[in-house]
Scaffold this active site. Structure first.
Site, PDB file in Angstrom:
ATOM      1  N   TYR A  73      -2.503  -1.562  10.311  1.00 41.14           N
ATOM      2  CA  TYR A  73      -2.478  -1.272   8.893  1.00 41.14           C
ATOM      3  C   TYR A  73      -1.360  -0.462   7.955  1.00 41.14           C
ATOM      4  CZ  TYR A  73      -4.152  -1.180   3.631  1.00 41.14           C
ATOM      5  OH  TYR A  73      -4.359  -1.561   2.372  1.00 41.14           O
TER       6      TYR A  73
ATOM      7  N   SER B 143       1.037  -1.121  -0.045  1.00 39.68           N
ATOM      8  CA  SER B 143      -0.030   0.195   0.248  1.00 39.68           C
ATOM      9  C   SER B 143       0.809   1.781   0.167  1.00 39.68           C
ATOM     10  CB  SER B 143      -0.935  -0.016   1.329  1.00 39.68           C
ATOM     11  OG  SER B 143      -1.446   1.061   1.472  1.00 39.68           O
TER      12      SER B 143
END
Length: 283
Positions: A187, A174
């Protein structure tokens, strides 16, 4: 981790694509050219979002698909229909990649159905926004790591004995790994682990002719964020902080996963591609 699926579902994750408005754009944009002809791909989190777009594009390029998903049976059935509409075979396998036994079963079912595995796409992931680190419960911390990085280890461990030279692994990291994210501490940390895992696994496998790469999407319109993966304030302006001023669509990300899975990228391993709306990162 036997209750992981139920715990995630209480947070409305991963979310139904069938109820999302506007609908994410998963449709492949171009005719296929046979770049994955005869290949078999396992795609985790393939019921919706980026995973569905990957499955659709891989099928158009000639691959049979094992659709691995957590909970959303209707979305998984739709992805299967999409793959089969491209003239390819598909199976849907329901379970939690964060459980080693399930990862083993998923690979075994794929082999039973198709007889081989050429591509593993580790796309499944979850996220939970928290404004302060003290708001992150131990259960949430363990669950996020269990899904996002333990699941990748388990899937690779299960598939590794069945890979032959020319196989490819593509992981989903990400932009938050490179930029950080003040509301996604756990995350973002898993995504950092995934990038390091990608680079290290590449070093481990490259001499056996197995390539390992990753894709680091920016803000992409999928069920994950509106189903609880982003705070209401962030969701209201989702993607507006990118240079392009908008969120991306799943079919703008899937071509990166195709490139890294096919022979077009035969001289690439340990690398990360960045479909993120123009955000400049060092990576």
């Amino acid at each position: 981790m036997a209750d992981t699926a139920e715990m995630i579902h209480e947070d409305a994750l991963p979310g139904h694509e069938s109820t999302l408005e506007p609908k994410p754009e998963w449709q492949p944009r171009y005719p296929g050219s046979g770049r994955l002809a005869g290949k078999v791909a396992v795609v985790t989190g393939a019921d919706s979002g980026i995973g569905r777009a990957i499955a659709a594009l891989y099928a158009r390029e000639g691959a049979d698909i094992a659709i691995v998903y957590l909970l959303e049976d209707d979305d998984a059935a739709e992805t299967r229909r999409i793959v089969e509409s491209e003239g390819r075979r598909a199976i849907a396998i329901r379970g939690d990649v964060g459980e080693r036994d399930f990862a083993n079963r998923a690979i075994a079912q794929t082999l039973d159905a198709f007889g081989r595995i050429d591509i593993l796409v580790n796309n499944a992931g979850e996220q939970h926004p928290d404004k302060d680190i003290t708001d992150i419960s131990e259960d949430q911390l363990r669950r996020t790591f269990q899904t996002n990085i333990f699941g990748m280890f388990f899937m690779v461990q299960a598939a590794r004995p069945h890979f032959k030279p020319g196989a490819a692994i593509v992981n989903c990291t990400s932009v938050t790994m490179y930029q950080g994210s003040k509301e996604l501490l756990d995350y973002s940390s898993t995504k950092g682990a995934i990038t390091a895992f990608t680079r290290s696994l590449s070093e481990n496998l490259v001499s056996d002719g197995i390539r390992v790469n990753a894709v680091a999407p920016g803000p992409i319109w999928t069920p994950l964020n509106p189903s609880g993966g982003a705070s209401p304030g962030k969701l209201e302006h989702f993607g507006e902080n990118t240079p392009m001023g908008r969120p991306g669509q799943p079919n703008e990300v899937a071509p990166c996963f195709l490139f890294l899975a096919c022979d077009d990228s035969s001289y690439m391993s340990g690398q990360v591609l960045h479909p993120n709306g123009g955000t400049i990162v060092n990576g």
